[in-house]
Design an enzyme around this catalytic site. Structure first.
Site, PDB file in Angstrom:
ATOM      1  N   ASP A   1      -1.379   2.136  -5.248  1.00 42.20           N
ATOM      2  CA  ASP A   1      -1.143   3.564  -4.999  1.00 42.20           C
ATOM      3  C   ASP A   1      -2.157   4.363  -5.802  1.00 42.20           C
ATOM      4  OD1 ASP A   1       0.143   6.039  -4.273  1.00 42.20           O
ATOM      5  OD2 ASP A   1       2.004   4.918  -4.014  1.00 42.20           O
TER       6      ASP A   1
ATOM      7  N   VAL B   1       0.845  -1.199   0.000  1.00 43.63           N
ATOM      8  CA  VAL B   1       0.000   0.000   0.000  1.00 43.63           C
ATOM      9  C   VAL B   1       0.881   1.250   0.000  1.00 43.63           C
ATOM     10  CG1 VAL B   1      -1.741   1.300   1.259  1.00 43.63           C
ATOM     11  CG2 VAL B   1      -1.871  -1.192   1.180  1.00 43.63           C
ATOM     12  N   GLY B   2       0.615   2.153  -0.937  1.00 41.77           N
ATOM     13  CA  GLY B   2       1.458   3.339  -1.066  1.00 41.77           C
ATOM     14  C   GLY B   2       2.834   2.967  -1.569  1.00 41.77           C
ATOM     15  N   GLY B   3       2.891   1.936  -2.417  1.00 44.56           N
ATOM     16  CA  GLY B   3       4.177   1.393  -2.874  1.00 44.56           C
ATOM     17  C   GLY B   3       4.883   2.192  -3.941  1.00 44.56           C
ATOM     18  N   GLY B   4       4.311   3.326  -4.345  1.00 44.85           N
ATOM     19  CA  GLY B   4       4.974   4.202  -5.308  1.00 44.85           C
ATOM     20  C   GLY B   4       5.226   3.525  -6.646  1.00 44.85           C
TER      21      GLY B   4
ATOM     22  N   LYS C   1       4.971   0.466   4.132  1.00 44.73           N
ATOM     23  CA  LYS C   1       6.348   0.930   4.326  1.00 44.73           C
ATOM     24  C   LYS C   1       6.375   2.449   4.389  1.00 44.73           C
ATOM     25  CE  LYS C   1      10.764   1.562   2.031  1.00 44.73           C
ATOM     26  NZ  LYS C   1      10.560   3.029   1.918  1.00 44.73           N
TER      27      LYS C   1
ATOM     28  N   MET D   1      -6.454   4.136  -0.545  1.00 42.32           N
ATOM     29  CA  MET D   1      -6.359   3.280   0.639  1.00 42.32           C
ATOM     30  C   MET D   1      -7.359   3.652   1.718  1.00 42.32           C
ATOM     31  SD  MET D   1      -2.856   4.601   2.481  1.00 42.32           S
ATOM     32  CE  MET D   1      -2.628   6.310   2.970  1.00 42.32           C
TER      33      MET D   1
ATOM     34  N   HIS E   1       3.502   6.929   9.321  1.00 43.02           N
ATOM     35  CA  HIS E   1       4.070   8.119   9.967  1.00 43.02           C
ATOM     36  C   HIS E   1       3.630   9.422   9.278  1.00 43.02           C
ATOM     37  CE1 HIS E   1       8.002   8.654   7.398  1.00 43.02           C
ATOM     38  NE2 HIS E   1       6.934   8.498   6.664  1.00 43.02           N
TER      39      HIS E   1
END
Length: 361
Positions: free
Chosen positions: A227, A203-206, A262, A249, A266
């Site tokens: 993404d 998720v958000g793996g670019g 990953k 997401m 944050h």
């Protein structure tokens, strides 16, 4: 006795002054680092095949003779801070001056030495004048009502800023990809994390740097990079077990045995992180099968970490503060998992200043 007390007070004040000056001029560390990258010094030293003398370095850089001493002073500063190491000439040395060699830090800035782990894009993004300049607004931002530091300084959120400036989006993607390459170094220590699962969604793996590394290491594992549509548009993979899917997401995540986050959580507040984790929990709990969520992120642990490691983590926390994100302590991570409905989790400190966390629904 009075003079002793006065002398002690003066000593403490001078120590305080030294500390303040060190902080005031701390920005010079990043500026000197940027200078070394712009002049390609790490690659020059590596391609030289041995420690390079000042005269050879100045000659290669084609620096005017009048500025040779400036190169020496910058290299001395960088060596003092662990970026290079200085070899003093010995009695039997033919060289007429000291020589400079790479350290593990500067090897990571050399495309020739660490092609697969070069962090130069990360340094260039972090030292960009516009991106650095926003921190001048810290005081006004914290005392005001504007939600994020980016909005206070640049008039838009970080994501709006990147979307509106293709050159910065490219720099951001390159920086994230260079950081992802470091994952390859840790895979050998966490292969068990990927055992027993047939599918995983990054998720958000670019652009898929981390996913490609995982697919190469585990060719039987089906991996999906998930993404935003504009991020994964026109991306394809030479690996049969890697694919790209566009989506949001916050709305849904493709079903899989495992979800990987990953350096994602944050970026967000606790409330949003809990929402993301709940969506991940639904994805790995489908069809009655209990999977897991794999998180690669920072855990602040001031009691056990060395001072420099803690300082790195706290610096990254301030970076994330600017977008209303945060780096978390172990207690804060536990709060997220409990609130999101996870029954258990394990922490593996395998990634330098990052850790790997497995959360189980």
């Amino acid at each position: 006795m009075a003079s002793t007390n006065n002398q002690l007070e003066a000593t403490e004040l001078f120590e305080g002054q030294s500390l303040l000056y060190m902080h005031m001029f701390g920005f010079l560390k990043s500026m000197a680092l940027k200078w070394a990258i712009q002049l390609n010094i790490p690659d020059i030293i590596y391609n030289h095949g041995k420690p390079i003398t000042l005269s050879d370095l100045v000659s290669t850089l084609q620096v005017p003779i009048s500025k040779q001493s400036l190169v020496e002073r910058l290299m001395r500063f960088l060596a003092h801070n662990g970026i290079f190491v200085i070899h003093e000439k010995g009695e039997n040395d033919d060289d007429d001056d000291q020589a400079y060699a790479l350290t593990p830090a500067s090897k990571l800035l050399s495309k020739s030495c660490c092609k697969d782990h070069c962090l130069t894009p990360m340094v260039l993004m972090s030292t960009d004048p516009i991106l650095m300049g926003k921190f001048h607004q810290l005081g006004d931002w914290i005392c005001g009502e504007i939600p994020t530091l980016y909005e206070a300084a640049l008039g838009s959120t970080v994501w709006e800023f990147l979307e509106g400036k293709p050159e910065y989006l490219s720099l951001f993607n390159q920086a994230m990809a260079s950081d992802s390459q470091m994952v390859n170094l840790a895979l050998k220590n966490c292969s068990k994390v990927f055992e027993g699962i047939d599918s995983i969604v990054d998720v958000g793996g670019g652009t898929g740097t981390t996913a490609r590394i995982i697919c190469e290491a585990f060719p039987k594992l089906k991996c999906v990079v998930y993404d935003l549509p504009q991020v994964v548009a026109n991306l394809s993979s030479a690996c049969d077990n890697l694919s790209y899917v566009g989506g949001d997401m916050f709305k849904s995540i493709p079903q899989a045995d495992a979800i990987m986050l990953k350096w994602i959580l944050h970026d967000w507040t606790d409330e949003i992180c809990i929402k993301i984790l709940k969506t991940c929990k639904e994805s790995v709990s489908s069809n009655g099968k209990k999977g897991k969520v794999i998180i690669m992120d920072i855990i602040i642990n001031e009691e056990d970490d060395e001072k420099d490691m803690t300082e790195t983590k706290l610096c990254l926390d301030l970076i994330m503060m600017g977008i209303n994100g945060k780096e978390r302590t172990g207690k804060e991570w536990k709060h997220l998992f409990v609130e999101a409905g996870f029954k258990d989790y394990k922490i593996f400190p395998l990634f330098g200043f990052r850790s790997l966390i497995e959360a189980y629904p």
